[in-house]
Scaffold this active site. Structure first.
Site, PDB file in Angstrom:
ATOM      1  N   ASP A   1      29.572  42.010  46.046  1.00 20.86           N
ATOM      2  CA  ASP A   1      30.445  42.016  45.209  1.00 20.86           C
ATOM      3  C   ASP A   1      30.826  40.336  44.898  1.00 20.86           C
ATOM      4  O   ASP A   1      31.331  39.658  45.862  1.00 20.86           O
ATOM      5  CB  ASP A   1      31.637  42.638  45.492  1.00 20.86           C
ATOM      6  CG  ASP A   1      31.622  43.974  45.508  1.00 20.86           C
ATOM      7  OD1 ASP A   1      30.745  44.665  44.863  1.00 20.86           O
ATOM      8  OD2 ASP A   1      32.353  44.670  46.483  1.00 20.86           O
ATOM      9  N   LEU A   2      30.483  39.961  43.717  1.00 20.90           N
ATOM     10  CA  LEU A   2      30.425  38.391  43.691  1.00 20.90           C
ATOM     11  C   LEU A   2      32.009  37.717  43.748  1.00 20.90           C
ATOM     12  O   LEU A   2      32.884  38.355  43.096  1.00 20.90           O
ATOM     13  CB  LEU A   2      30.228  38.274  42.208  1.00 20.90           C
ATOM     14  CG  LEU A   2      30.061  36.439  41.712  1.00 20.90           C
ATOM     15  CD1 LEU A   2      28.900  35.811  42.559  1.00 20.90           C
ATOM     16  CD2 LEU A   2      29.826  36.536  40.161  1.00 20.90           C
ATOM     17  N   ASP A   3      31.760  36.816  44.484  1.00 21.50           N
ATOM     18  CA  ASP A   3      32.964  35.888  44.986  1.00 21.50           C
ATOM     19  C   ASP A   3      34.310  36.930  45.443  1.00 21.50           C
ATOM     20  O   ASP A   3      35.385  36.958  45.095  1.00 21.50           O
ATOM     21  CB  ASP A   3      33.631  35.458  43.745  1.00 21.50           C
ATOM     22  CG  ASP A   3      32.787  34.230  43.150  1.00 21.50           C
ATOM     23  OD1 ASP A   3      31.794  33.860  44.166  1.00 21.50           O
ATOM     24  OD2 ASP A   3      32.504  34.103  41.919  1.00 21.50           O
ATOM     25  N   GLU A   4      33.937  38.135  46.156  1.00 23.07           N
ATOM     26  CA  GLU A   4      34.744  39.216  46.465  1.00 23.07           C
ATOM     27  C   GLU A   4      34.983  39.191  48.001  1.00 23.07           C
ATOM     28  O   GLU A   4      35.690  39.918  48.723  1.00 23.07           O
ATOM     29  CB  GLU A   4      34.598  40.593  46.163  1.00 23.07           C
ATOM     30  CG  GLU A   4      34.817  40.510  44.397  1.00 23.07           C
ATOM     31  CD  GLU A   4      36.282  40.851  44.112  1.00 23.07           C
ATOM     32  OE1 GLU A   4      37.225  40.931  45.015  1.00 23.07           O
ATOM     33  OE2 GLU A   4      36.565  41.032  42.960  1.00 23.07           O
TER      34      GLU A   4
ATOM     35  N   GLY B   1      33.158  33.744  39.261  1.00 22.41           N
ATOM     36  CA  GLY B   1      32.113  33.684  38.478  1.00 22.41           C
ATOM     37  C   GLY B   1      31.868  32.344  37.954  1.00 22.41           C
ATOM     38  O   GLY B   1      32.335  31.382  38.651  1.00 22.41           O
TER      39      GLY B   1
END
Length: 282
Positions: free
Chosen positions: A224-227, A199
């Site tokens: 999916d953020l930063d996944e 994030g």
């Protein structure tokens, strides 16, 4: 004259796969120049990258024949002309170190990409783009205009027939819809060693935790953020005397190098997705 190609594929593991592929190429006058393979014991999948030359069969015929060959093996495959540069868009916001690094590497021939345009939600780098004779598209983004802005961005992707989108410190979270449209062909650089400090403001998070190593992670973009599946990572050492500003300055070099390696490997077709992970033939 022989043309060079790169074949990448994954499929359920079974006996004789290397023999079958090499035999298929031999029957068509193919000469293998480079080959690498990996068997994943956790998934039971087999991965392979083969660079070969072939002068007896055209590219369209090779594709058609590969389709028939691959079906009984349940192969997920791609065949790319080795010398064709990957059509690329670069997205950037107000931090330009990764953009500048990519442009320089591209200009001196270190990256096998064809940069078609630079897209930004700010005007800061239009002169840099002009110095490289690259079209610059300024598309402001607010909460109210996000859908409209992303529609314009995707129009550029389609107009340029872009095969790769590089988020070179583009500090906007892409919508689920755009993430799906760019699945497997958008690379982001995140300024932390994921999965730590996801994030916003990861250097601030790292400084607050008193870490001794900071890092950068290049990964494919997902909803999916930063996944997304990780392509490359690296770290730099820090200590208690360093401020958040020091962390940021030290991290810039790491970010640039990590992103450049990821873009290079992707463009050389060395990266194969393996679920939420990657297989990379360096």
């Amino acid at each position: 004259m022989s043309a060079a190609y790169i074949l990448t594929f994954s499929c359920p593991d079974r006996l004789g796969l290397v023999h079958a592929v090499s035999g298929f190429l031999l029957e068509r006058g193919g000469n293998i120049e480079e080959a690498a393979q990996y068997n994943d014991p956790d998934t039971g999948l087999f991965f392979m990258r083969v660079r070969f030359s072939c002068g007896q069969v055209s590219y369209p015929d090779l594709q058609a024949q590969l389709k028939a060959f691959a079906e009984p093996f349940q192969m997920q495959w791609r065949l790319n002309p080795a010398e064709t540069k990957v059509r690329t868009l670069i997205f950037v916001s107000k931090e330009g170190h990764c953009l500048n690094d990519l442009l320089f590497r591209w200009k001196i021939g270190l990256l096998p990409i064809d940069i078609r345009a630079i897209v930004s939600n700010h005007r800061d780098f239009y002169q840099l783009a002009a110095s490289y004779n690259i079209p610059f598209h300024h598309i402001p983004v607010t909460a109210a205009t996000k859908a409209e802005a992303e529609a314009k961005q995707f129009e550029i992707v389609q107009a340029e027939n872009a095969e790769l989108v590089v988020l070179a410190r583009y500090m906007q979270v892409l919508s689920d819809d755009l993430c799906r449209k760019l699945s497997g062909k958008a690379i982001n650089i995140h300024h932390s060693f994921l999965p730590s400090f996801k994030g916003a403001k990861p250097y601030y998070q790292a400084h607050d935790r008193g870490v001794k190593l900071i890092g950068a992670t290049a990964h494919y973009v997902t909803a999916d953020l930063d996944e997304g599946p990780i392509i490359e990572q690296d770290v730099a050492r820090v200590d208690h005397s360093k401020t958040v500003e020091d962390f940021t300055a030290i991290g810039r070099d790491t970010e640039s190098q990590v992103l450049a390696r990821a873009v290079k490997w992707h463009s050389e077709h060395r990266v194969i997705l393996n679920g939420h992970k990657t297989v990379i033939f360096k």
